[in-house]
Design an enzyme around this catalytic site. Sequence first.
Site, PDB file in Angstrom:
ATOM      1  N   LYS A  48       3.292   3.721  13.247  1.00  0.00           N
ATOM      2  CA  LYS A  48       2.012   4.044  12.584  1.00  0.00           C
ATOM      3  C   LYS A  48       1.025   4.815  13.465  1.00  0.00           C
ATOM      4  O   LYS A  48      -0.181   4.792  13.235  1.00  0.00           O
ATOM      5  CB  LYS A  48       1.330   2.774  12.026  1.00  0.00           C
ATOM      6  N   HIS A 108      11.020   4.558  18.045  1.00  0.00           N
ATOM      7  CA  HIS A 108       9.825   3.719  18.255  1.00  0.00           C
ATOM      8  C   HIS A 108      10.064   2.740  19.405  1.00  0.00           C
ATOM      9  O   HIS A 108       9.285   1.816  19.607  1.00  0.00           O
ATOM     10  CB  HIS A 108       9.527   2.881  17.004  1.00  0.00           C
ATOM     11  N   SER A 138      -3.164   0.294   9.947  1.00  0.00           N
ATOM     12  CA  SER A 138      -2.134   1.102   9.299  1.00  0.00           C
ATOM     13  C   SER A 138      -0.817   0.327   9.179  1.00  0.00           C
ATOM     14  O   SER A 138      -0.144   0.363   8.143  1.00  0.00           O
ATOM     15  CB  SER A 138      -1.928   2.388  10.104  1.00  0.00           C
TER      16      SER A 138
HETATM   17  P1  A3P Z   1      -2.987   5.474   7.918  1.00  0.00           P
HETATM   18  O1  A3P Z   1      -2.183   4.311   7.429  1.00  0.00           O
HETATM   19  O2  A3P Z   1      -4.121   5.052   8.795  1.00  0.00           O
HETATM   20  O3  A3P Z   1      -3.418   6.399   6.840  1.00  0.00           O
HETATM   21  P2  A3P Z   1       3.647   7.063  11.142  1.00  0.00           P
HETATM   22  O4  A3P Z   1       4.056   8.415  10.634  1.00  0.00           O
HETATM   23  O5  A3P Z   1       3.822   6.883  12.603  1.00  0.00           O
HETATM   24  O6  A3P Z   1       4.218   5.984  10.308  1.00  0.00           O
HETATM   25  O7  A3P Z   1       2.049   6.997  10.995  1.00  0.00           O
HETATM   26  C1  A3P Z   1       1.455   6.875   9.735  1.00  0.00           C
HETATM   27  C2  A3P Z   1      -0.031   7.091   9.861  1.00  0.00           C
HETATM   28  O8  A3P Z   1      -0.288   8.473  10.166  1.00  0.00           O
HETATM   29  C3  A3P Z   1      -0.738   6.811   8.543  1.00  0.00           C
HETATM   30  O9  A3P Z   1      -2.034   6.346   8.892  1.00  0.00           O
HETATM   31  C4  A3P Z   1      -0.744   8.186   7.922  1.00  0.00           C
HETATM   32  O10 A3P Z   1      -1.687   8.348   6.894  1.00  0.00           O
HETATM   33  C5  A3P Z   1      -1.095   9.029   9.140  1.00  0.00           C
HETATM   34  N1  A3P Z   1      -0.773  10.455   8.964  1.00  0.00           N
HETATM   35  C6  A3P Z   1       0.367  11.007   8.508  1.00  0.00           C
HETATM   36  N2  A3P Z   1       0.252  12.341   8.443  1.00  0.00           N
HETATM   37  C7  A3P Z   1      -0.984  12.647   8.879  1.00  0.00           C
HETATM   38  C8  A3P Z   1      -1.710  13.871   9.031  1.00  0.00           C
HETATM   39  N3  A3P Z   1      -1.168  15.044   8.718  1.00  0.00           N
HETATM   40  N4  A3P Z   1      -2.973  13.805   9.499  1.00  0.00           N
HETATM   41  C9  A3P Z   1      -3.531  12.620   9.811  1.00  0.00           C
HETATM   42  N5  A3P Z   1      -2.909  11.438   9.676  1.00  0.00           N
HETATM   43  C10 A3P Z   1      -1.647  11.444   9.211  1.00  0.00           C
END
Ligand code: A3P
Length: 295
Positions: A48, A108, A138
């Site tokens: 996340k 991860h 998140s």
């Molecule tokens: P939130 O749950 O705070 O919205 P991962 O890809 O490591 O699983 O991380 C997911 C988090 O990154 C989520 O956070 C998601 O919304 C955010 N995320 C994904 N793409 C993004 C982007 N282009 N810009 C900003 N945040 C992004």
Amino acid sequence: PLLSEGRKRAPLGEVEGILLPSSTVNNWDQIQKFKAKDDDLLICTYPKSGTTWIQEIVDMIEQNGDVEKCQRSVIHLRHPFIEWARLPQPSGVDQANAMPSPRVLKTHLPTQLLPPSFWESTCKIIYVARNAKDCMVSYYHFQRMSQTLPEPGTWEEYFENFMNGKVSCGSWYDHVKGWWKAKDKHQILFLFYEDMKENPKREIRKVMMFMGKNLDEMILDKIVQETSFEKMKENPMINRSTVPKTIMDQSISPFMRKGIVGDWKNHFTVAQNEKFNNDYKKKMERTSLTFRMEI
Ligand code: A3P
């Protein structure tokens, strides 16, 4: 807690004291023997922290800003996830072994659990770190909807479990500190989610240079646009809309949820914030690594 069709979610397993999905634990031998190559690029994050975001940025850079090439498949199949091992799909290791080089891979894992061949190779690694409070929020919402991880329990329970490292991939604190230290010995570009939010073009340029690419300004601007949260949320190759509800139930919480810095303020009570900060100070006192919790 039951799935809609009545199956219970699988409990986590453990490797060297680190909680991991039991499917990963069951495939541990294959994962540890994975052979990294010198021209691999490894994307590494605590869950996340912006994994999908950096994956899309890396792919856009590699494809010289060609949007159509980035649509060749869903993002989680473009970059094998090394420790992924859910049958009947091929494992992340199988997927990586079947992929022509140069490969981009995802993990991860904390440093101590990374397959040793990565350290023996000269492969490049990009690590993205996100502040612990937003990461916790998140992860909580992700665990509510991801049927492959245990139910998160109440927010109060989750808050304690996260601080105690009792979540999949272990302690956030140990993870970021471990990777921060690793960059002294290995070729690692260490990025921050908050910096990427604040100035995406600056951070994307860093990634481009690290990858040894040289794209012109117009292409960089296009990559900034295409990798914005709003654009990525609507992109079916990214937003997991093709993933069945039995794996991710996005009616509970969307995979592309908010994408902001500081959402923790909508979740932490004043008392939780105080407790968190005191504990954080202790856990992070011996590292030079610092985070911004707001921008
Ligand atoms: P939130 O749950 O705070 O919205 P991962 O890809 O490591 O699983 O991380 C997911 C988090 O990154 C989520 O956070 C998601 O919304 C955010 N995320 C994904 N793409 C993004 C982007 N282009 N810009 C900003 N945040 C992004």
